[in-house]
Write a protein that holds these residues in place. Structure first.
Motif, PDB file in Angstrom:
ATOM      1  N   HIS A 116      41.057   5.049   1.230  1.00 14.37           N
ATOM      2  CA  HIS A 116      41.092   4.159   2.691  1.00 14.37           C
ATOM      3  C   HIS A 116      40.683   2.925   2.160  1.00 14.37           C
ATOM      4  CE1 HIS A 116      41.606   7.570   4.986  1.00 14.37           C
ATOM      5  NE2 HIS A 116      40.942   8.311   4.269  1.00 14.37           N
ATOM      6  N   PHE A 117      41.501   1.713   2.308  1.00 18.95           N
ATOM      7  CA  PHE A 117      41.141   0.349   1.954  1.00 18.95           C
ATOM      8  C   PHE A 117      40.965  -0.463   3.291  1.00 18.95           C
ATOM      9  CE2 PHE A 117      44.077   1.096  -1.776  1.00 18.95           C
ATOM     10  CZ  PHE A 117      43.097   1.100  -2.672  1.00 18.95           C
ATOM     11  N   ASP A 118      40.977   0.220   4.395  1.00 17.06           N
ATOM     12  CA  ASP A 118      40.558  -0.596   5.669  1.00 17.06           C
ATOM     13  C   ASP A 118      39.210  -1.147   5.522  1.00 17.06           C
ATOM     14  OD1 ASP A 118      43.225   0.370   6.324  1.00 17.06           O
ATOM     15  OD2 ASP A 118      42.382   2.231   7.693  1.00 17.06           O
ATOM     16  N   GLY A 119      39.317  -2.474   5.733  1.00 18.81           N
ATOM     17  CA  GLY A 119      37.968  -3.110   5.720  1.00 18.81           C
ATOM     18  C   GLY A 119      37.305  -3.159   4.257  1.00 18.81           C
ATOM     19  N   LYS A 120      37.976  -2.682   3.083  1.00 17.94           N
ATOM     20  CA  LYS A 120      37.627  -2.670   1.825  1.00 17.94           C
ATOM     21  C   LYS A 120      38.308  -3.699   1.012  1.00 17.94           C
ATOM     22  CE  LYS A 120      35.908   2.114   2.258  1.00 17.94           C
ATOM     23  NZ  LYS A 120      35.747   3.500   1.724  1.00 17.94           N
ATOM     24  N   VAL A 121      38.360  -4.975   1.277  1.00 18.74           N
ATOM     25  CA  VAL A 121      39.122  -5.678   0.517  1.00 18.74           C
ATOM     26  C   VAL A 121      38.461  -5.918  -0.977  1.00 18.74           C
ATOM     27  CG1 VAL A 121      39.753  -8.361   0.165  1.00 18.74           C
ATOM     28  CG2 VAL A 121      39.510  -7.386   2.633  1.00 18.74           C
ATOM     29  N   GLU A 122      37.327  -5.867  -1.294  1.00 21.79           N
ATOM     30  CA  GLU A 122      36.918  -6.068  -2.590  1.00 21.79           C
ATOM     31  C   GLU A 122      37.392  -4.703  -3.464  1.00 21.79           C
ATOM     32  OE1 GLU A 122      35.056  -5.700   0.092  1.00 21.79           O
ATOM     33  OE2 GLU A 122      34.061  -7.628   0.381  1.00 21.79           O
ATOM     34  N   LEU A 123      37.480  -3.557  -2.985  1.00 20.92           N
ATOM     35  CA  LEU A 123      37.881  -2.334  -3.479  1.00 20.92           C
ATOM     36  C   LEU A 123      39.299  -2.656  -3.722  1.00 20.92           C
ATOM     37  CD1 LEU A 123      37.514   0.583  -4.576  1.00 20.92           C
ATOM     38  CD2 LEU A 123      38.071   1.275  -2.230  1.00 20.92           C
ATOM     39  N   LEU A 124      40.214  -3.064  -3.034  1.00 25.58           N
ATOM     40  CA  LEU A 124      41.571  -3.204  -3.272  1.00 25.58           C
ATOM     41  C   LEU A 124      41.838  -4.227  -4.414  1.00 25.58           C
ATOM     42  CD1 LEU A 124      44.571  -2.820  -2.520  1.00 25.58           C
ATOM     43  CD2 LEU A 124      44.293  -4.673  -0.594  1.00 25.58           C
ATOM     44  N   LEU A 125      40.908  -5.307  -4.248  1.00 30.41           N
ATOM     45  CA  LEU A 125      41.083  -6.453  -5.370  1.00 30.41           C
ATOM     46  C   LEU A 125      40.695  -5.643  -6.567  1.00 30.41           C
ATOM     47  CD1 LEU A 125      41.143  -9.488  -6.068  1.00 30.41           C
ATOM     48  CD2 LEU A 125      38.776  -9.554  -5.739  1.00 30.41           C
ATOM     49  N   HIS A 126      39.831  -4.952  -6.638  1.00 34.33           N
ATOM     50  CA  HIS A 126      39.473  -4.383  -7.994  1.00 34.33           C
ATOM     51  C   HIS A 126      40.304  -3.538  -8.468  1.00 34.33           C
ATOM     52  CE1 HIS A 126      37.115  -2.270 -11.175  1.00 34.33           C
ATOM     53  NE2 HIS A 126      37.404  -0.900 -10.374  1.00 34.33           N
ATOM     54  N   ILE A 127      41.067  -2.816  -7.627  1.00 44.59           N
ATOM     55  CA  ILE A 127      42.194  -1.643  -8.207  1.00 44.59           C
ATOM     56  C   ILE A 127      43.414  -2.438  -8.265  1.00 44.59           C
ATOM     57  CG2 ILE A 127      43.450   0.181  -7.317  1.00 44.59           C
ATOM     58  CD1 ILE A 127      41.303   1.450  -5.611  1.00 44.59           C
ATOM     59  N   THR A 128      43.816  -3.574  -7.651  1.00 47.35           N
ATOM     60  CA  THR A 128      44.935  -4.400  -8.138  1.00 47.35           C
ATOM     61  C   THR A 128      44.742  -4.971  -9.504  1.00 47.35           C
ATOM     62  OG1 THR A 128      45.146  -5.021  -5.565  1.00 47.35           O
ATOM     63  CG2 THR A 128      46.163  -6.127  -7.336  1.00 47.35           C
ATOM     64  N   ILE A 129      43.588  -5.501  -9.707  1.00 41.38           N
ATOM     65  CA  ILE A 129      43.312  -6.065 -11.104  1.00 41.38           C
ATOM     66  C   ILE A 129      43.327  -5.136 -12.250  1.00 41.38           C
ATOM     67  CG2 ILE A 129      41.529  -7.402 -12.493  1.00 41.38           C
ATOM     68  CD1 ILE A 129      40.686  -8.839  -9.870  1.00 41.38           C
ATOM     69  N   ALA A 130      42.642  -3.930 -11.894  1.00 41.63           N
ATOM     70  CA  ALA A 130      42.780  -2.691 -13.033  1.00 41.63           C
ATOM     71  C   ALA A 130      44.208  -2.360 -13.142  1.00 41.63           C
ATOM     72  CB  ALA A 130      41.849  -1.650 -12.572  1.00 41.63           C
ATOM     73  N   LEU A 131      45.141  -2.105 -12.277  1.00 39.81           N
ATOM     74  CA  LEU A 131      46.345  -1.773 -12.380  1.00 39.81           C
ATOM     75  C   LEU A 131      47.185  -2.783 -13.345  1.00 39.81           C
ATOM     76  CD1 LEU A 131      47.396  -0.449  -8.868  1.00 39.81           C
ATOM     77  CD2 LEU A 131      47.072   0.960 -10.961  1.00 39.81           C
ATOM     78  N   LEU A 183      34.226  -6.688 -14.103  1.00 37.57           N
ATOM     79  CA  LEU A 183      33.215  -7.716 -13.328  1.00 37.57           C
ATOM     80  C   LEU A 183      33.242  -7.393 -11.773  1.00 37.57           C
ATOM     81  CD1 LEU A 183      33.817 -11.171 -15.009  1.00 37.57           C
ATOM     82  CD2 LEU A 183      31.588  -9.572 -15.164  1.00 37.57           C
ATOM     83  N   THR A 184      34.656  -7.172 -11.364  1.00 39.23           N
ATOM     84  CA  THR A 184      34.626  -6.711  -9.922  1.00 39.23           C
ATOM     85  C   THR A 184      33.898  -5.345  -9.710  1.00 39.23           C
ATOM     86  OG1 THR A 184      36.815  -6.045 -10.467  1.00 39.23           O
ATOM     87  CG2 THR A 184      36.594  -8.410  -9.514  1.00 39.23           C
ATOM     88  N   GLY A 185      34.122  -4.715 -10.642  1.00 41.28           N
ATOM     89  CA  GLY A 185      33.739  -3.358 -10.488  1.00 41.28           C
ATOM     90  C   GLY A 185      32.130  -3.159 -10.545  1.00 41.28           C
ATOM     91  N   ALA A 186      31.504  -3.822 -11.108  1.00 40.55           N
ATOM     92  CA  ALA A 186      29.975  -3.860 -11.429  1.00 40.55           C
ATOM     93  C   ALA A 186      29.503  -4.716 -10.337  1.00 40.55           C
ATOM     94  CB  ALA A 186      29.785  -4.795 -12.725  1.00 40.55           C
ATOM     95  N   ILE A 187      30.204  -5.603  -9.584  1.00 38.27           N
ATOM     96  CA  ILE A 187      29.634  -6.319  -8.384  1.00 38.27           C
ATOM     97  C   ILE A 187      29.894  -5.632  -7.127  1.00 38.27           C
ATOM     98  CG2 ILE A 187      30.056  -8.459  -7.066  1.00 38.27           C
ATOM     99  CD1 ILE A 187      30.728  -9.887  -9.748  1.00 38.27           C
TER     100      ILE A 187
END
Length: 267
Positions: A119-134, A195-199
């Motif tokens: 669930h990415f609702d309200g989790k912009v940071e998680l979406l950013l991290h996953i997008t960069i990882a992909l 970095l995004t994962g650690a943060i």
């Protein structure tokens, strides 16, 4: 809905296979390849593939980021990137490989059961991290393919087999230049991923996730050593190939290893 997904999967697979069938004869027989026709077939395949992924991933209850859907998404990104590059670079050695993997991945994602709702609702940071990882994993996977192509071309040249008579194969030095540019970009993206994962990911270093962080960091270190060795020590050949393959293998184990056991084997 499932009938539509099955139909889209079969159509995309046939289009990818059609593109492959237009490329292989040119590589084997050193004949001309109809670039525009291959590009059109690839564009239709990728469009259908993207449509299929939107149906598979977007779910009323969340986003289905199962291991099979993620593998198909990575194949989509790699196919899209290399198909666009096809217009300027002779990638005919790589395209049949990535299109074949795309066929396998999209058919598996469609016909094999696997669910992992996020669930990415309200989790912009998680979406950013996953997008960069992909994008990091996709870019470094392309780098590994370039390394394999470079090793193959180098082997043929050392065996004194004339490659210049086949106009569909790229020059060795051009492949090498592109390889290190791709690995540099992929390493920067992997750095951003860590970095995004650690943060932003509090659970990143929990016992059940620690192996992902450790393997990803080791892969990052290998890529940094590879780049340092090339730009400072002039490394080429087998060192570059094995470091690139090792880095991609570690990243594959980091993301897909435990999830493959949980979602595929145990289910």
């Amino acid at each position: 809905m499932r009938t539509m997904e099955h139909l889209l999967s079969i159509i995309a697979a046939l289009l990818y296979c059609s593109a492959i069938s237009m490329i292989i004869p040119g590589l084997v027989q050193s004949t001309g390849i109809k670039i525009k026709l291959v590009f059109v077939l690839a564009a239709l395949a990728i469009t259908t593939h993207g449509w299929l992924l939107s149906d598979l991933i977007l779910n009323p209850y969340g986003q289905n980021f199962s291991i099979l859907n993620v593998a198909s998404l990575i194949s989509f990104i790699v196919c899209l990137t290399l198909s666009l590059a096809m217009l300027k670079t002779r990638l005919w050695f790589l395209l049949p490989v990535v299109y074949s993997f795309a066929v396998i991945n999209l058919l598996a994602a469609t016909f094999l059961p696997s669910t992992f709702l996020t669930h990415f609702d309200g989790k912009v940071e998680l979406l950013l991290h996953i997008t960069i990882a992909l994008f990091a994993y996709s870019t470094l996977s392309i780098g590994a393919l370039y390394a394999l192509q470079l090793a193959w071309l180098d082997h043929k040249l050392k065996a004194k087999k004339a490659l210049t008579i086949n106009p569909n194969l790229p020059p060795l030095m051009m492949v090498e230049r592109h390889l290190f540019k791709i690995i540099l970009i992929g390493t920067l993206l992997l750095t951003a991923t860590l970095l995004t994962g650690a943060i932003y990911i509090k659970e990143m270093f929990d016992p059940e996730n620690a192996h992902k962080a450790v393997l990803s960091f080791i892969a990052w270190a290998l890529y940094c050593i590879l780049l340092w060795g090339h730009y400072r020590q002039g490394w080429r050949g087998k060192k570059v190939l094995w470091l690139s393959i090792s880095g991609t293998t570690l990243l594959t184990l980091a993301y897909f290893g435990s999830r493959f056991v949980r979602e595929i084997i145990l289910n």
